[in-house]
Design a protein around this motif. Structure first.
Motif, short mmCIF file in Angstrom:
data_model
loop_
_atom_site.label_atom_id
_atom_site.label_comp_id
_atom_site.label_asym_id
_atom_site.label_seq_id
_atom_site.Cartn_x
_atom_site.Cartn_y
_atom_site.Cartn_z
N TYR A 1 0.83 -1.21 0.00
CA TYR A 1 0.00 0.00 0.00
C TYR A 1 0.86 1.26 0.00
CZ TYR A 1 -3.87 -3.11 1.13
OH TYR A 1 -4.80 -4.11 1.09
N PRO A 2 0.70 2.13 -0.99
CA PRO A 2 1.49 3.37 -1.01
C PRO A 2 1.14 4.30 0.14
CG PRO A 2 -0.19 3.37 -2.73
CD PRO A 2 -0.18 1.99 -2.17
N GLU A 3 -0.03 4.09 0.77
CA GLU A 3 -0.41 4.95 1.90
C GLU A 3 0.41 4.66 3.15
OE1 GLU A 3 -4.27 3.83 -0.34
OE2 GLU A 3 -2.37 2.91 0.22
N LEU B 1 -3.08 9.17 3.41
CA LEU B 1 -3.81 8.78 2.21
C LEU B 1 -3.06 9.10 0.93
CD1 LEU B 1 -7.58 9.54 2.91
CD2 LEU B 1 -6.34 7.39 3.11
N ASP B 2 -2.33 10.20 0.89
CA ASP B 2 -1.60 10.55 -0.32
C ASP B 2 -0.15 10.05 -0.28
OD1 ASP B 2 -0.52 12.26 1.53
OD2 ASP B 2 -0.90 14.10 0.41
N GLY B 3 0.17 9.24 0.74
CA GLY B 3 1.51 8.69 0.84
C GLY B 3 2.55 9.66 1.36
N ASP B 4 2.12 10.85 1.79
CA ASP B 4 3.05 11.86 2.28
C ASP B 4 3.49 11.48 3.69
OD1 ASP B 4 4.54 14.06 2.95
OD2 ASP B 4 3.03 15.53 2.34
N ALA B 5 4.76 11.13 3.85
CA ALA B 5 5.30 10.75 5.16
C ALA B 5 6.32 11.75 5.66
CB ALA B 5 5.93 9.36 5.07
#
Length: 582
Positions: free
Chosen positions: A49-51, A73-77
């Motif tokens: 999962y990219p999330e 949700l947008d994968g921003d970590a």
């Protein structure tokens, strides 16, 4: 032809769906994941999962990495990017005491469900969830079935102490462990709005599966405290009640049974939520009851975490505003409390669901013992004391000046994101200086230190030399509360209290009495005022008057020969203008 047929049949065979059940879900309801299984599960989520982003976030004392799992949700970590997007950050820490593993298993399921279930994904539209899968990796690897004699499952679990036998929930200020140092940097990167530390405990028997410690309301900034008390806590209590997990405040009491009255837990900065409160983060410690079966303990923890994320999503704007107000007002706050006392004249009532306490004869000792009768449940009003009054306050200085010699203290300030500047030249500053006049020291070690308390200080204005490269910490920064509570010696969990400045408590020079006798006599001849002070002390103290050694020491301490640095606290309070800093 046969080969073609086999190829066609194989191509038509559906690929089996991945099994996303956790070790807890695969087990019999009394199984908690191992460390290896836990990390592998999050790695599997990360790959699918990219999330989900899983990465190392520093070391632990056992040499294994501390991991962070970010669900966005947008994968921003990236913490800075997440803040720019005005998202609320919920930070969940598990396994500080790995014998209390419910949060470890619950968070694995929650992370999966948040990327697989549409109705839960919506809660992350304006929220980023950060999870420490296992904070005390050391203790989680030290697995057994016997270290928690009072606990009802799981079959095996970790150990409370870490690789250095430290209780990590006492280590947030002193940071003896690499775990704590890694945590401080991770926490400061994220600067979360809400923090949860998952636990299990038992001080009595009662009907609740979960009790709750929330940031002590009087220690939290009023803007955040009002939101917590008026909005978040009522909705947490009602929401958990609807999920069939009624809550009560953490069961801490002084009498024989909880009916004697509950006390709000005062989390000082040595504890996780005491540390996070210094940075305007609302904190919670979930405490499931260790004598309840393991499955409901895990399920209650899951539901609490899910509900908290839901409230962060729902109240994102309100929570952001409360925190912004707290941070803005903190810039001009002048008085800071350092010690607290429970106000027993101010109390509320809570409807407590308990069991009647009985006295029966012990089969071990033959003496009377307490026993809770589960066949006699009750619900009745119980007094809840949860108001604390400051006992010590201090006025905010413009800055603290910290000599570079105190590297252990400076290292810890940096880890907590304190902005430090350095003097660009040697200089003499006339400023507020503390002398330690009295203190009490614990007779036995506590978490590797002999704690100091009841510190009494004398303040002097004194010119002191400082060197180029010494450090200046101005208090116009977000870490102001952390600076005050760690650098003011009277603070409950100050660096002085933990023994970081113990070397100033010992003299390095003294005198031989047979030599100093003649010099002391000469000093008294040359200084009539000193003679008067000595005479006055003799008249007021008969024991002193009969002790030649005590009188000689008195003269020495009032002479130029006595070292001025003895008992002088090395960090000074600067109240003046701009200092020559780089």
């Amino acid at each position: 032809m046969l080969a073609l047929l086999l190829s066609t049949l194989l191509a038509a065979t559906p690929t089996p769906k991945p099994d996303w059940r956790t070790p807890f879900e695969k087990g019999d309801g009394n199984t908690t994941t191992t460390y290896t299984e836990c990390i592998a599960y999050y790695q599997k989520l990360d790959a699918a999962y990219p999330e989900v982003s899983m990465r190392e976030a520093g070391l632990t004392d056992i040499g294994q990495p501390l991991h962070e799992v970010v669900i966005s949700l947008d994968g921003d970590a990236d913490p800075a990017s997440v803040r720019r997007k005005n998202r609320r950050v919920v930070f969940v820490q598990n396994g500080i005491h790995p014998g209390e593993p419910e949060g470890i298993d619950a968070s694995m399921m929650l992370a999966r469900d948040y990327v697989q279930r549409k109705e839960l994904r919506q809660q992350l539209e304006n929220v980023t969830l950060v999870i420490i899968p296992a904070y005390n990796v050391d203790g989680m690897l030290n697995r057994s079935a016997t270290s928690r004699a009072n606990q009802n499952g799981p079959q095996e679990y970790g150990f409370r102490g870490n690789a250095r036998n430290l209780d990590l929930n006492r280590d947030y200020i002193k940071e003896d462990s690499r775990n704590a140092r890694s945590f401080a940097q991770l926490f400061q990167r994220w600067q979360p709005d809400l923090f949860v530390d998952t636990h299990t405990s038992n001080g009595a028997d009662y009907q609740y599966v979960m009790t709750l410690i929330d940031t002590q309301k009087d220690k939290l900034h009023p803007a955040l405290s009002q939101y917590l008390q008026k909005t978040m806590l009522p909705d947490l209590y009602s929401g958990m009640g609807k999920k069939k997990w009624p809550l009560t405040p953490y069961v801490d009491f002084e009498g024989r049974t909880p009916e004697s009255g509950l006390r709000g837990f005062l989390e000082t900065p040595r504890y996780s939520t005491g540390y996070t409160t210094l940075f305007n983060t609302i904190g919670f410690i979930t405490e499931t009851h260790m004598w309840k079966p393991f499955t409901p303990r895990v399920r209650a923890t899951y539901d609490f975490l899910d509900l908290l994320v839901h409230l962060a999503h729902r109240d994102a704007a309100q929570l952001a505003q409360a925190r912004a107000t707290a941070e803005q007002q903190l810039r001009t706050q002048t008085e800071f409390p350092l010690g607290w006392q429970l106000d027993t004249t101010n109390a509320d009532k809570v409807n407590f669901r308990g069991y009647e306490g009985r006295t029966k004869t012990s089969e071990v000792s033959g003496q009377p013992r307490l026993s809770y009768d589960r066949k006699a449940p009750f619900t009745r009003p119980v007094t809840f004391y949860n108001t604390y009054r400051p006992t010590i306050t201090v006025r905010r200085p413009v800055a603290y000046v910290i000599p570079q010699a105190w590297g252990e203290v400076l290292d810890r300030l940096r880890l907590s994101n304190v902005r430090l500047q350095r003097l660009r030249r040697d200089t003499t500053l006339t400023t507020e200086v503390y002398y330690v006049e009295d203190y009490k020291t614990a007779p036995r070690p506590y978490e590797g230190h002999y704690l100091h308390s009841q510190v009494k200080l004398r303040t002097e204005q004194q010119p002191l030399p400082f060197r180029r490269g010494d450090y200046v910490a101005y208090l116009d920064q977000p870490a102001v509360r952390y600076l005050v509570e760690t650098l003011e010696p009277q603070g409950t969990d100050s660096f002085f209290a933990w023994g970081f400045f113990d070397s100033i408590l010992q003299q390095k020079e003294y005198f031989s009495d047979y030599v100093f006798e003649d010099l002391a006599a000469e000093l008294l001849k040359r200084d009539p005022q000193l003679r008067q002070q000595l005479d006055a002390r003799r008249q007021a103290d008969l024991v002193f008057a009969k002790s030649g050694a005590a009188q000689l020491d008195f003269v020495y301490r009032h002479s130029a020969y006595y070292e001025k640095s003895h008992l002088r606290y090395p960090v000074v309070r600067w109240q003046g203008g701009a200092l020559p800093v780089e």
